[in-house]
Design a protein around this motif. Structure first.
Motif, PDB file in Angstrom:
ATOM      1  N   SER A 325       0.846  -1.191   0.000  1.00 29.14           N
ATOM      2  CA  SER A 325       0.000   0.000   0.000  1.00 29.14           C
ATOM      3  C   SER A 325       0.880   1.238   0.000  1.00 29.14           C
ATOM      4  N   PHE A 326       0.424   2.265  -0.734  1.00 33.42           N
ATOM      5  CA  PHE A 326       1.171   3.515  -0.888  1.00 33.42           C
ATOM      6  C   PHE A 326       0.265   4.658  -0.427  1.00 33.42           C
ATOM      7  N   THR A 327       0.725   5.394   0.587  1.00 28.97           N
ATOM      8  CA  THR A 327      -0.054   6.489   1.153  1.00 28.97           C
ATOM      9  C   THR A 327       0.700   7.791   0.972  1.00 28.97           C
ATOM     10  N   ASP A 328      -0.027   8.812   0.510  1.00 29.06           N
ATOM     11  CA  ASP A 328       0.582  10.137   0.358  1.00 29.06           C
ATOM     12  C   ASP A 328       0.745  10.753   1.741  1.00 29.06           C
ATOM     13  N   ALA A 329       1.953  10.783   2.242  1.00 28.36           N
ATOM     14  CA  ALA A 329       2.245  11.315   3.567  1.00 28.36           C
ATOM     15  C   ALA A 329       2.877  12.692   3.498  1.00 28.36           C
ATOM     16  N   THR A 330       2.738  13.359   2.357  1.00 34.01           N
ATOM     17  CA  THR A 330       3.398  14.655   2.180  1.00 34.01           C
ATOM     18  C   THR A 330       2.923  15.660   3.212  1.00 34.01           C
ATOM     19  N   ARG A 331       1.593  15.787   3.340  1.00 30.07           N
ATOM     20  CA  ARG A 331       1.071  16.776   4.287  1.00 30.07           C
ATOM     21  C   ARG A 331       1.462  16.442   5.714  1.00 30.07           C
ATOM     22  N   GLU A 332       1.436  15.158   6.037  1.00 31.48           N
ATOM     23  CA  GLU A 332       1.809  14.753   7.390  1.00 31.48           C
ATOM     24  C   GLU A 332       3.251  15.098   7.684  1.00 31.48           C
ATOM     25  N   ARG A 333       4.143  14.799   6.718  1.00 38.47           N
ATOM     26  CA  ARG A 333       5.552  15.111   6.938  1.00 38.47           C
ATOM     27  C   ARG A 333       5.772  16.623   7.000  1.00 38.47           C
ATOM     28  N   MET A 334       5.058  17.347   6.138  1.00 36.92           N
ATOM     29  CA  MET A 334       5.182  18.805   6.181  1.00 36.92           C
ATOM     30  C   MET A 334       4.684  19.346   7.515  1.00 36.92           C
ATOM     31  N   ALA A 335       3.622  18.732   8.030  1.00 43.01           N
ATOM     32  CA  ALA A 335       3.114  19.170   9.324  1.00 43.01           C
ATOM     33  C   ALA A 335       4.132  18.895  10.420  1.00 43.01           C
ATOM     34  N   ILE A 336       4.799  17.743  10.329  1.00 43.14           N
ATOM     35  CA  ILE A 336       5.828  17.424  11.329  1.00 43.14           C
ATOM     36  C   ILE A 336       6.962  18.435  11.261  1.00 43.14           C
ATOM     37  N   HIS A 337       7.370  18.742  10.035  1.00 51.89           N
ATOM     38  CA  HIS A 337       8.445  19.731   9.898  1.00 51.89           C
ATOM     39  C   HIS A 337       7.989  21.093  10.400  1.00 51.89           C
ATOM     40  N   SER A 338       6.732  21.420  10.141  1.00 52.42           N
ATOM     41  CA  SER A 338       6.226  22.699  10.629  1.00 52.42           C
ATOM     42  C   SER A 338       6.196  22.721  12.144  1.00 52.42           C
ATOM     43  N   MET A 339       5.830  21.591  12.741  1.00 49.49           N
ATOM     44  CA  MET A 339       5.829  21.523  14.198  1.00 49.49           C
ATOM     45  C   MET A 339       7.241  21.651  14.758  1.00 49.49           C
ATOM     46  N   LEU A 340       8.189  21.053  14.057  1.00 52.87           N
ATOM     47  CA  LEU A 340       9.574  21.179  14.521  1.00 52.87           C
ATOM     48  C   LEU A 340      10.058  22.616  14.419  1.00 52.87           C
ATOM     49  N   ARG A 341       9.652  23.257  13.319  1.00 56.11           N
ATOM     50  CA  ARG A 341      10.072  24.662  13.159  1.00 56.11           C
ATOM     51  C   ARG A 341       9.399  25.559  14.181  1.00 56.11           C
TER      52      ARG A 341
END
Length: 732
Positions: A325-341
């Protein structure tokens, strides 16, 4: 003996001894000859006798043999008939039937046995060994051997099943199926049944095919509606199923996704277009796919140059296939990076939010306080006109000239009572929920409480034809007397309301340091699934929509009041057998002392009210006029005032001290009702006094209690007011 022989035997010339010797020889010879002849005659006789006996025995044996032969012929005939019957019975069996003896030799079979094996059928003769039968079947051109099996291995498997007596199916060359069943006989033989199950298996296959088709359609529909790309591969790594989302996420033309596409081909395209996360690579992916042993779940990421990140999960399926299975995790990863920032500013934001929440809490507390004040104001403003309406209706009912008018006014009065009860319940529930209620926990004697409840509900029960039994109790409990009375009123009122026949019993049981007050009824009972719901607001036990049945607030008030007072509430009910509600309260160590300062009502209740003067202090014109009208129609002279100052001035002016005071607590600006009553008592002497109010707050109750004054709560009950007036003696 002749003379010549005698002469030869006896010679005169011989001596006498010689002749005697000769004679003795002759006699011995004669005796011997005679004995020999006797033996010959005896042996012949014995032979004759034996021959006769043998002949008799032969005749007897012949007769026995003839009888035995006759019985044997009959037995053979019976056995032949039995054999024919058995053969016909076996032949009538719809299944193929064969019987092997204990030595695994064929005894007999019917025509249906091995009917489908035309090349085996001629071999089925009695005496055929089971081994020869199995090997002949294994080599038959009619049998469909399972994939990977030779005739020899099939025969070995068949022998194994013969030993364990298994039931199994045998496939035929024309897609037919036989079910083979073996049973052991008591003599150690074997019965084999062959049943044609072709139609059954084909029907099952058809149904299974339909089920699989339905499942395939469901799976396909599910795959098409999920927000993941899914690829399903068989044990050889070839694509067997996918959804459109897979092509979109992997940016693969739809034409390249077809059954049989190898995973290697797709993996090469993936490696060319995207990169893996740091701890994963293409070699690990290929190693996982080609693993000869069980594959563990796999997780990795694909990073595209466009910034898209795919979260990939691999899972092995039964049969060595696998799904990815392939899931688009782009928004999730971007959200994680945003949280880190945003981590550096998080503490400041949390502090600001905490401050906002504190302010919101203050606002909520202020709103709750305002709600409590609104409830207190609403109690007065809503119950004021209701009191006036009740009193006007009561006065009009007394003056009604016809029975029809009195009946109509009585119904209007009852309707106002229902509205009063509903409004009072709503206000009680609002106060309990707002948390603004303060309880006064004091010793409460149950004898007085139960006596008042008996007086209150006995007429209601009698009107319905019910039996109300209230058991006496001399103990006291610790509780708020106002809310305890309200709790018991609701429990008894509900019991009477929903009981159509029988009765209601109220009693108290002591349990250690507690007193358990129980209310039992013979009503319809409550089903277990509905017992929790009856404590919800506006829930009627039996779905009654009548206002007379209440609004479903009584038990909600009971539950909240018991929870706030710390009293345990218990419900037991059986459909069609009644309901029991119980409240458990702590016992008081001593009974409360009577208040000597409080006015003691007279037991004298005259039939008519005359020669009494009342001072009525009420700032609401309509309510003041309604109370005055009700009292005047009962022969009471009423002095009216709108405030405490006006009341003091009026009594001072006329120079007559009234017999009793009725004073409203909320008189607007100026003195309160309690303050006005205290001023009247101080200036003109003590008189029976009642404070009239809709405010049931602890503050009002405490103010009246401190001044030794009793309260009549709004809406005013005309009967309660009249009862108070009747107890007042003129001139006291």
């Amino acid at each position: 003996m002749s003379q010549s022989m005698t002469d030869w035997l006896i010679d005169p010339a011989d001596s006498a001894d010689r002749n005697v010797e000769k004679l003795l020889v002759i006699v011995a010879a004669l005796m011997r000859n005679s004995e020999e002849r006797a033996d010959e005659h005896s042996a012949a006789f014995e032979d004759f006798r034996r021959a006769a006996l043998l002949e008799e025995r032969v005749r007897q044996r012949t007769r026995d043999l003839e009888a035995t032969l006759e019985r044997l012929n009959e037995a053979n005939s019976t056995a032949e008939r039995a054999r024919r019957d058995l053969s016909q019975a076996i032949e009538a069996i719809e299944e193929g039937f064969a019987l092997f003896d204990a030595d695994d030799r064929l005894v007999l079979c019917n025509s249906r046995f091995c009917r489908d094996f035309t090349d085996v059928r001629p071999l089925l003769m009695p005496g055929l060994s089971f081994d020869a039968y199995v090997r002949a079947v294994s080599r038959s051109h009619r049998i469909a051997l399972p994939e990977g099996m030779t005739p020899e291995t099939w025969a070995q498997e068949r022998f194994r099943r013969h030993l364990v007596r298994q039931v199994f199916n045998v496939g035929l060359a024309d897609d037919g199926w036989l079910q083979i069943s073996e049973q052991r006989t008591c003599e150690g033989g074997t019965v084999i049944l062959q049943t044609d199950v072709t139609q059954i298996i084909r029907a099952e296959r058809h149904e299974r095919g339909k089920l699989l088709d339905d499942q395939a359609r469901m799976i396909h529909a599910t795959l098409e509606h999920i927000n993941q790309g899914v690829g399903i591969f068989d044990a050889h790594g070839n694509l067997i199923g996918w959804n459109r989302k897979l092509a979109q996420l992997l940016e693969i033309p739809a034409a390249l996704l077809r059954p049989g596409t190898s995973f290697e081909g797709l993996a090469g395209r993936l490696i060319y277009q995207a990169g893996f996360n740091d701890d994963f690579n293409a070699a690990k992916l290929r190693e996982w796919v080609r693993s000869p042993t069980h594959r563990l779940p796999l997780t990795f990421e694909l990073h595209y140059a466009s910034g898209i990140i795919l979260d990939v999960h691999g899972q092995e399926m039964p049969g060595r296939g696998f799904v990815m299975s392939f899931t688009d995790a782009t928004r999730e990863r971007m959200a994680i990076h945003s949280m880190l920032r945003a981590k550096s500013t998080l503490e400041a934001r949390v502090a600001a939010r905490t401050e906002e929440l504190a302010e919101a809490l203050d606002n909520a507390e202020r709103a709750n306080s305002a709600r409590v004040r609104f409830v207190a104001a609403a109690s007065h403003d809503l119950l004021q006109p209701l009191s006036a309406a009740k009193l006007f209706v009561a006065s009009a009912r007394d003056d009604a000239e016809t029975a029809t008018q009195r009946s109509t006014l009585e119904k209007a009065h009852n309707a106002l009572l229902s509205v009063e009860g509903i409004l009072g319940a709503l206000l009680d529930l609002s106060r309990l929920e707002s948390g603004g209620t303060e309880f006064e926990i004091v010793p409460v004697p149950m004898s007085m409480m139960l006596a008042r409840l008996t007086d209150e509900f006995a007429p209601l029960a009698a009107n319905k034809g019910l039996r109300l039994t209230v058991m006496p109790c001399s103990l006291a409990v610790r509780s708020d007397p106002i809310y305890l009375r309200r709790i018991l009123q609701n429990l008894i009122g509900n019991a009477i309301r929903y009981t159509m026949s029988g009765g209601v019993t109220v009693g108290a049981r002591r349990r250690g340091d507690s007193l358990r007050i129980e209310v039992h009824d013979t009503g319809p009972g409550i089903a277990p699934e509905h017992q929790a719901a009856i404590f919800r607001e506006f829930h009627r036990v039996h779905g009654s929509a009548s206002a007379a049945q209440g609004m479903g607030l009584g038990l909600a008030i009971v539950e909240r009041a018991c929870a706030l007072l710390g009293h345990r509430l218990e419900l037991k009910s059986t459909p069609d057998r009644g309901t029991s509600l119980a409240v458990e309260l702590p016992l008081a160590r001593e009974l409360p002392r009577p208040d000597s300062a409080a006015p003691r009502p007279s037991t004298d209740t005259p039939e008519v009210i005359q020669d009494r003067i009342a001072l009525l202090v009420e700032n609401d014109d309509d309510l003041r006029r309604a109370i005055a009208q009700l009292l005047e129609r009962r022969g009471v002279d009423v002095l009216e005032a709108a405030s405490g100052t006006d009341a003091l001035a009026l009594v001072e002016e006329i120079g007559i001290v009234p017999d009793f005071y009725l004073v409203d607590q909320q008189l607007g600006d100026g003195m309160t009702g309690v303050e006005t009553a205290q001023a009247l008592h101080a200036q003109f002497g003590g008189r029976p006094t009642r404070i009239i109010t809709a405010d049931r707050s602890p503050q009002t109750r405490k103010a009246a209690q401190d001044a030794a004054l009793e309260i009549i709560f709004k809406p005013i009950d005309p009967e309660a007011l009249e009862a108070f007036v009747r107890r007042v003696r003129p001139g006291t």
